[in-house]
Design an enzyme around this catalytic site. Structure first.
Site, PDB file in Angstrom:
ATOM      1  N   GLU A  43     -27.311   8.864  11.128  1.00 37.77           N
ATOM      2  CA  GLU A  43     -26.620   9.618  12.177  1.00 37.77           C
ATOM      3  C   GLU A  43     -25.106   9.427  12.157  1.00 37.77           C
ATOM      4  OE1 GLU A  43     -26.395  12.085  15.688  1.00 37.77           O
ATOM      5  OE2 GLU A  43     -27.909  11.815  14.112  1.00 37.77           O
ATOM      6  N   HIS A 103     -12.599  -5.094  -3.403  1.00 33.84           N
ATOM      7  CA  HIS A 103     -11.331  -5.121  -2.673  1.00 33.84           C
ATOM      8  C   HIS A 103     -11.480  -4.608  -1.239  1.00 33.84           C
ATOM      9  CE1 HIS A 103      -6.726  -4.166  -2.956  1.00 33.84           C
ATOM     10  NE2 HIS A 103      -7.090  -4.317  -1.696  1.00 33.84           N
ATOM     11  N   HIS A 157      -5.916   0.909   5.612  1.00 29.25           N
ATOM     12  CA  HIS A 157      -6.502   0.143   4.511  1.00 29.25           C
ATOM     13  C   HIS A 157      -7.198  -1.088   5.069  1.00 29.25           C
ATOM     14  CE1 HIS A 157      -7.304  -1.882   0.850  1.00 29.25           C
ATOM     15  NE2 HIS A 157      -6.280  -2.716   0.898  1.00 29.25           N
ATOM     16  N   HIS A 171      -9.843  -4.502   4.480  1.00 25.36           N
ATOM     17  CA  HIS A 171     -10.479  -5.467   3.596  1.00 25.36           C
ATOM     18  C   HIS A 171     -11.849  -5.859   4.153  1.00 25.36           C
ATOM     19  CE1 HIS A 171      -6.812  -7.141   1.153  1.00 25.36           C
ATOM     20  NE2 HIS A 171      -6.878  -5.823   1.140  1.00 25.36           N
ATOM     21  N   CYS A 230       0.818  -1.220   0.000  1.00 23.07           N
ATOM     22  CA  CYS A 230       0.000   0.000   0.000  1.00 23.07           C
ATOM     23  C   CYS A 230       0.850   1.268   0.000  1.00 23.07           C
ATOM     24  CB  CYS A 230      -0.893   0.037   1.231  1.00 23.07           C
ATOM     25  SG  CYS A 230      -2.014  -1.352   1.441  1.00 23.07           S
TER      26      CYS A 230
END
Length: 219
Positions: free
Chosen positions: A134, A184, A111, A113, A93
């Site tokens: 909300e 992804h 990140h 998944h 990443c």
């Protein structure tokens, strides 16, 4: 120091961490993500900035078993300045995280998944959108009666190949705090790790709510 580094330094996030604290924090967050089902099967990634250093979890490892000594340290240009002694690789990443740091002056980029994040990318076209919930108030700049939008980019065979399309999406959507990747997961950032974590949790709630609303036939 480059002009880009100077700009980032002037806008440093408010939370400064010691080297040990930053490393332990990433390990704690990785275990939390694993428990939530967001980082199973070595998936997901976490990075935290402290001053002019970016701490980043390695790639392709069991996130719930990380040790502080396994964490990479990068500079504000994404160069590795300190790496573990073992055969670990920096997160795949890395180039995507750096866009959020450099374009949004982020203090942390996460990140996930998450199954909820993945499913909403199959239910929406170019972007995820929701209003009247909300939990939207947990996202910077969003109110309960606003329409919250998160752009969706197409997946690629290798994570690093997403960097250009993620950068384009960040530039095209200056208010967004996240980018979804179809089939992804999601990238979320914030001014510091607290805000990034908070927003990741709020986004996941909203993704789950949208999936359920679709099941119930609610627009």
């Amino acid at each position: 120091m480059s002009q880009q580094q100077t700009l980032l330094s002037k806008n440093s996030p408010p939370i400064l961490l010691t080297d040990r604290t930053a490393r332990e924090l990433i390990c704690d967050l990785c275990r939390s993500f694993y428990d939530l089902g967001w980082a199973s099967g070595t998936g997901g990634g976490i990075s935290v900035r402290s001053g002019e250093k970016i701490y980043m979890a390695p790639s392709g490892v069991q996130k719930e078993r990380l040790n502080p000594e396994d964490i990479f340290v990068l500079d504000l240009n994404g160069n590795i300045v300190q790496k573990p002694s073992g055969p670990l690789a920096v997160s795949a990443c890395q180039p995507l995280f750096m866009h959020a740091y450099q374009l949004r002056d982020a203090g942390a980029v996460l990140h996930s998944h998450s199954l909820n994040a993945m499913l909403v990318t199959l239910l929406f076209d170019k972007s995820f959108h929701i209003n009247g919930v909300e939990m939207q108030k947990g996202i910077q700049g969003s109110g309960v009666f606003d329409t919250l939008e998160v752009p969706i980019i197409e997946n690629t065979a290798y994570e690093s190949e997403l960097a250009d399309s993620l950068k384009d999406a960040i530039v095209a959507h200056p208010k967004t705090q996240a980018i979804l990747v179809r089939g992804h997961g999601v990238y979320v950032w914030g001014k510091d790790w607290i805000q990034a974590k908070t927003q990741a949790e709020c986004y996941d709630y909203l993704f789950a709510a949208a999936v359920r609303m679709k099941e119930l036939g609610i627009e």
